[in-house]
Design an enzyme around this catalytic site. Structure first.
Site, PDB file in Angstrom:
ATOM      1  CB  ALA A 133      -0.953  -0.039   1.190  1.00 26.22           C
ATOM      2  CB  SER A 134       0.002   4.731   0.857  1.00 28.72           C
ATOM      3  OG  SER A 134      -0.397   4.515   2.198  1.00 28.72           O
ATOM      4  CB  ILE A 135       3.093   4.079   4.614  1.00 22.10           C
ATOM      5  CG1 ILE A 135       2.437   5.448   4.453  1.00 22.10           C
ATOM      6  CG2 ILE A 135       4.250   4.177   5.583  1.00 22.10           C
ATOM      7  CD1 ILE A 135       1.859   5.995   5.735  1.00 22.10           C
ATOM      8  CD  GLN A 137       6.704  -4.793   0.099  1.00 24.23           C
ATOM      9  OE1 GLN A 137       6.515  -4.066  -0.877  1.00 24.23           O
ATOM     10  NE2 GLN A 137       7.496  -5.857   0.049  1.00 24.23           N
ATOM     11  CB  VAL A 138       1.217  -6.745   4.844  1.00 24.08           C
ATOM     12  CG1 VAL A 138       0.960  -7.870   5.848  1.00 24.08           C
ATOM     13  CG2 VAL A 138       0.850  -5.396   5.459  1.00 24.08           C
ATOM     14  CG  ASP A 281      -6.236   4.758   6.198  1.00 15.75           C
ATOM     15  OD1 ASP A 281      -6.853   5.239   5.232  1.00 15.75           O
ATOM     16  OD2 ASP A 281      -5.103   4.260   6.092  1.00 15.75           O
TER      17      ASP A 281
END
Length: 453
Positions: A133-135, A137-138, A281
């Site tokens: 995602a934006s900031i 990753q998982v 969010d």
């Protein structure tokens, strides 16, 4: 080391292609019209091309550009269908997907942040990200004690990229207007930028997540994964299985949509009351529908909640003034509503408005709270947005005169975002039930001292 384009000039150049390309495509469209093609067909192609580049640029840059795309994605329900359709698929991809960081970079980051012996902490570690995602990753992994976990890794250079993106996007926010018609993008960018430092600090996120997980432990409706380990830019939590809310929106059954919508409304109101935190969010990528076991009835599924980097700290819950004003609006008490809005700063001291006109402005917006059960829909939200956006309407003129106090900015955005998701779901929701349970001041009318009215 960084997998985000870090030089401001490089990122600015990429971001600048958005408004410039929109202008170029508009010229292309005019040429096609002159060539004899229908306006409808040309308009559809132009919108589709714009949506594709919007996803490509914002997704490629990640950082603040990606975050803006995610924030915008929940508002597509308010746009006319002719505009929204080509954007929907591209924008919703931003809710839980982005180009990933290479495996070699992942290994290097883990060694830097957890130590060279980082592998000893895990029984298994999947180097391919489960989501990006934006900031950060998982990655899916198995902790050394056998628990399945999610390892959230912040991109190297994310802070610098976020700050650069949001600064540059703010400078030409007006030029971005045609990309998402009807949206006032500049205040959204300013608010995202303001909350930047908190969201980058995973220690604060871990603190908020622990608060939610503790409060909702064993809850029949809400599930929050527990924090396992954290550092400043790395967070390990229990893995959360389930059906992504984006998939419920696109392919869910009516029962799944209704269950997700009810629990999302519950989380917004009662979650804030119980934790003193407002999850800020609320895009679908941060939610799952979680069955307790295979084949379990949908009304037993829970709403899994993730990503607590952006929260608003409200120790006393949502302001009671919201509940009082909403209750008095439902009761048709125009003078009392107006007095409450004045006291809270929604009406500036030097301004005098007609209380009955203010009541007429508010009533259609709070229609979901007027009935025991309300079906949210894109059509309903478009009517509300169109009524307020039409410069010829009284609602538009009145809306421009009302003020939004700074303390309500984030609450307002989260509420609108949640409504946008409910409309994407098309969910039937007993909203009034959740307001009674979780919104201070709504259960019974109270005066400003807290006594029953």
């Amino acid at each position: 080391m960084s997998d985000l384009p870090r030089k401001a000039v490089t990122r600015t150049a990429k971001l600048a292609t958005l408004p410039l390309s929109f202008a170029g495509r508009a010229t292309w469209g005019l040429g096609k019209r002159i060539g004899g093609r229908s306006a409808e067909r040309v308009g559809s192609e132009l919108q589709q091309r714009t949506a594709q580049q919007l996803f490509s640029v914002l997704g490629e840059l990640k950082g603040g550009a990606m975050k803006l795309g995610q924030a915008l994605s929940v508002f597509e329900s308010a746009l006319p269908e002719s505009v929204a359709a080509p954007y929907r698929a591209a924008l919703t991809k931003l809710q839980d997907a982005a180009p990933p960081m290479p495996a070699a970079s992942v290994r290097a980051v883990l060694a830097e942040r957890m130590g060279e012996d980082w592998r000893e902490r895990f029984e298994e570690f999947d180097e391919q990200p489960a989501s990006a995602a934006s900031i950060g990753q998982v990655h899916r992994a198995v902790w050394h004690d056998g628990r399945e976990v999610a390892v959230k890794i912040q991109y190297p250079g994310a802070g610098e990229a976020l700050l650069s993106d949001l600064t540059q996007l703010g400078r030409f926010a007006r030029l971005l207007g045609p990309l998402v018609p009807g949206m006032d993008i500049k205040p959204l960018i300013a608010e995202l930028r303001e909350r930047l430092s908190e969201e980058l600090d995973y220690r604060l996120e871990a603190q908020a997540q622990r608060r939610y997980a503790e409060e909702f432990s064993g809850d029949p409706g809400i599930q929050v994964p527990r924090v396992v380990w954290h550092g400043e830019t790395l967070l390990v939590s229990e893995w959360l299985d389930g059906v992504p809310l984006s998939r419920v929106i696109s392919h869910g059954s009516p029962e799944e949509r209704d269950r997700a919508g009810q629990l999302l409304a519950r989380f917004l109101f009662t979650g804030t009351a119980r934790t003193g935190l407002l999850h800020a969010d609320t895009h679908p990528g941060n939610f799952r529908l979680v069955p307790p076991e295979p084949g379990a009835p949908v009304d037993s599924w829970r709403l899994g909640v993730m990503d607590f980097g952006a929260v608003n700290r409200l120790p006393d819950g949502l302001p009671p003034a919201i509940g009082r004003a909403l209750r008095m609006t439902l009761d048709g008490k125009a003078e009392e509503v107006y007095a409450e809005l004045c006291a809270e700063g929604f009406v500036k001291p030097a301004l005098e408005l007609d209380p009955e006109a203010v009541l007429d402005y508010l009533l259609p917006i709070i229609e979901p709270a007027q009935v025991p059960e309300f079906t949210f829909s894109r059509e309903w939200l478009r009517r509300q947005a169109g009524r307020i956006a039409d410069p010829r309407s009284q609602a538009h003129q009145l809306g421009r005169q009302l003020n939004l106090p700074p303390s309500y900015l984030l609450i307002h955005r989260v509420t609108l975002s949640t409504i946008g998701v409910l409309c994407q779901l098309g969910a039937r929701v007993r909203l009034r039930e959740e307001l009674v349970a979780g919104l201070p001041g709504f259960r019974v009318g109270v005066d400003r001292s807290g006594a029953p009215a």
